[in-house]
Design an enzyme around this catalytic site. Structure first.
Site, short mmCIF file in Angstrom:
data_model
loop_
_atom_site.label_atom_id
_atom_site.label_comp_id
_atom_site.label_asym_id
_atom_site.label_seq_id
_atom_site.Cartn_x
_atom_site.Cartn_y
_atom_site.Cartn_z
N SER A 167 -67.91 18.13 -39.72
CA SER A 167 -68.24 19.56 -39.69
C SER A 167 -67.88 20.24 -38.37
O SER A 167 -68.61 21.12 -37.90
CB SER A 167 -69.73 19.77 -40.02
OG SER A 167 -70.01 19.29 -41.32
N ASN A 170 -57.43 16.49 -41.10
CA ASN A 170 -57.40 15.59 -42.25
C ASN A 170 -57.54 16.45 -43.50
O ASN A 170 -58.63 16.94 -43.81
CB ASN A 170 -58.56 14.59 -42.14
CG ASN A 170 -58.64 13.67 -43.33
OD1 ASN A 170 -57.77 13.69 -44.20
ND2 ASN A 170 -59.70 12.86 -43.39
N TRP A 171 -56.43 16.64 -44.18
CA TRP A 171 -56.44 17.55 -45.35
C TRP A 171 -57.05 16.89 -46.58
O TRP A 171 -57.20 17.52 -47.61
CB TRP A 171 -55.02 18.06 -45.62
CG TRP A 171 -54.47 18.92 -44.51
CD1 TRP A 171 -55.17 19.36 -43.39
CD2 TRP A 171 -53.15 19.47 -44.39
NE1 TRP A 171 -54.34 20.13 -42.61
CE2 TRP A 171 -53.10 20.22 -43.18
CE3 TRP A 171 -52.00 19.40 -45.17
CZ2 TRP A 171 -51.95 20.89 -42.76
CZ3 TRP A 171 -50.85 20.06 -44.75
CH2 TRP A 171 -50.83 20.81 -43.56
N HIS A 225 -61.52 5.55 -42.85
CA HIS A 225 -62.30 6.78 -43.02
C HIS A 225 -63.53 6.48 -43.87
O HIS A 225 -63.48 5.63 -44.77
CB HIS A 225 -61.43 7.86 -43.68
CG HIS A 225 -62.10 9.20 -43.64
ND1 HIS A 225 -63.06 9.56 -44.57
CD2 HIS A 225 -62.00 10.23 -42.78
CE1 HIS A 225 -63.50 10.78 -44.27
NE2 HIS A 225 -62.86 11.21 -43.18
N GLU A 270 -64.81 7.96 -46.28
CA GLU A 270 -64.60 8.10 -47.73
C GLU A 270 -63.88 6.87 -48.28
O GLU A 270 -64.12 6.45 -49.42
CB GLU A 270 -63.84 9.40 -48.01
CG GLU A 270 -64.75 10.61 -47.82
CD GLU A 270 -64.09 11.82 -47.20
OE1 GLU A 270 -62.86 11.96 -47.28
OE2 GLU A 270 -64.83 12.65 -46.61
N GLY A 286 -61.92 18.09 -41.01
CA GLY A 286 -61.67 18.12 -42.45
C GLY A 286 -61.55 19.56 -42.94
O GLY A 286 -60.52 20.21 -42.78
N GLY A 287 -62.64 20.08 -43.50
CA GLY A 287 -62.64 21.40 -44.14
C GLY A 287 -62.00 22.50 -43.31
O GLY A 287 -61.20 23.29 -43.82
P1 13P Z 1 -65.37 17.86 -42.35
O1 13P Z 1 -64.78 18.48 -41.10
O2 13P Z 1 -65.02 18.59 -43.60
O3 13P Z 1 -66.83 17.59 -42.18
O4 13P Z 1 -64.67 16.43 -42.50
C1 13P Z 1 -64.64 15.57 -41.42
C2 13P Z 1 -63.77 14.43 -41.75
O5 13P Z 1 -64.10 13.60 -42.58
C3 13P Z 1 -62.47 14.35 -41.08
O6 13P Z 1 -61.87 13.12 -41.31
#
Ligand code: 13P
Length: 253
Positions: free
Chosen positions: A215, A11-12, A97, A99, A236-237
């Site tokens: 993470s 997920n960029w 998600h 967010e 994510g990251g």
């Molecule tokens: P991180 O891997 O940056 O914690 O993000 C997870 C995420 O929200 C993937 O959708």
């Protein structure tokens, strides 16, 4: 041994210009050219979807949206619909998600509408669920997660249920470097599978992939992915460079 094929999705989020996204897609295509057990998907921002699709041509890497509006078209300024995701080559789309839920106010009800919009157009939803820190500390993790699951999947046709993907992402673990321990994550994944069995049936629940997100990185991927009910990762990251994303995919087999 589970017959579920692992899925690792990147997920960029709100990162990368078209040029940067295309470069990463090309890099991934080159490094993931060999056939593998794990399926891979990437979710760039909307503006990069078409170019990333082109860069991935000939590879097995799937394209995913990060969100979708529930109406197909009309006076919905700023939104993107399921038929438009299909048009650009998406086979997956993330919905609900954390967010979206906590920054943009998505509700269980409209997450469910998005799920149905995707289904109507043959796009596989990656439905995200997850508790916030205060909910975990108050012992409400399963109530919150299983509630989001049931409402997000309301009226989901059982004939198509095996394809849906669930992502368990504890909100407190997203982008914080704090990961759920493999056993804590497994406990929630097992409960999710149990609830899927009640919503559908045990055989269907056994076929649905449940990803862990929060993470995930090369150093913790193997331990998480070796849990019985963890069928992949939503990253994510660490999905923003091939050097950090590819080892996670390798850990998934
Ligand atoms: P991180 O891997 O940056 O914690 O993000 C997870 C995420 O929200 C993937 O959708």
């Amino acid at each position: 041994m589970s017959a579920r094929r692992p899925l690792v999705a990147g997920n960029w989020k709100l990162n990368k210009t078209v040029k940067e996204a295309t470069a990463l897609a090309r890099d991934l295509k080159g490094r993931l050219a060999a056939a593998r057990n794990a399926e891979v998907a990437v979710a760039p921002v909307f503006t990069s979807l078409a170019s990333v699709k082109e860069a991935l041509a000939g590879s097995a890497i799937a394209l995913s949206g990060q969100n979708v509006h529930f109406e197909d078209q009309g006076a919905f300024t700023g939104e993107v619909s399921a038929p438009l995701l299909v048009d650009v080559g998406c086979t997956y789309c993330i919905v609900g998600h954390s967010e979206r839920r906590h920054v943009f106010g998505d509700t269980d009800e409209n997450v469910n509408k998005r799920v149905h919009a995707l289904l109507n157009h043959g796009v596989t939803p990656i439905l995200c669920v997850g508790e916030q820190l205060e909910e975990r500390e108050a012992g409400k993790t399963l109530d919150v997660v299983l509630g989001q699951l049931a409402l997000g999947l309301a009226n989901y046709p059982s004939a198509k249920a095996k394809e849906v993907v669930i992502a368990y992402e504890p909100v407190w673990a997203i982008g914080t470097g704090r990961t759920a321990s493999p056993s804590d994550a497994q406990e929630v994944h097992e409960a999710i599978r149990g609830r899927l069995g009640e919503i559908f049936d045990t055989e269907t629940a056994g076929a649905i992939r449940i990803l862990y997100g929060g993470s995930v990185k090369a150093s913790n991927a193997k331990d998480l992915l070796s849990q019985a009910d963890i069928d992949g990762a939503l990253v994510g990251g660490a999905s923003l460079t091939a050097d950090t994303f590819v080892p996670i995919i390798e850990a998934a087999g």
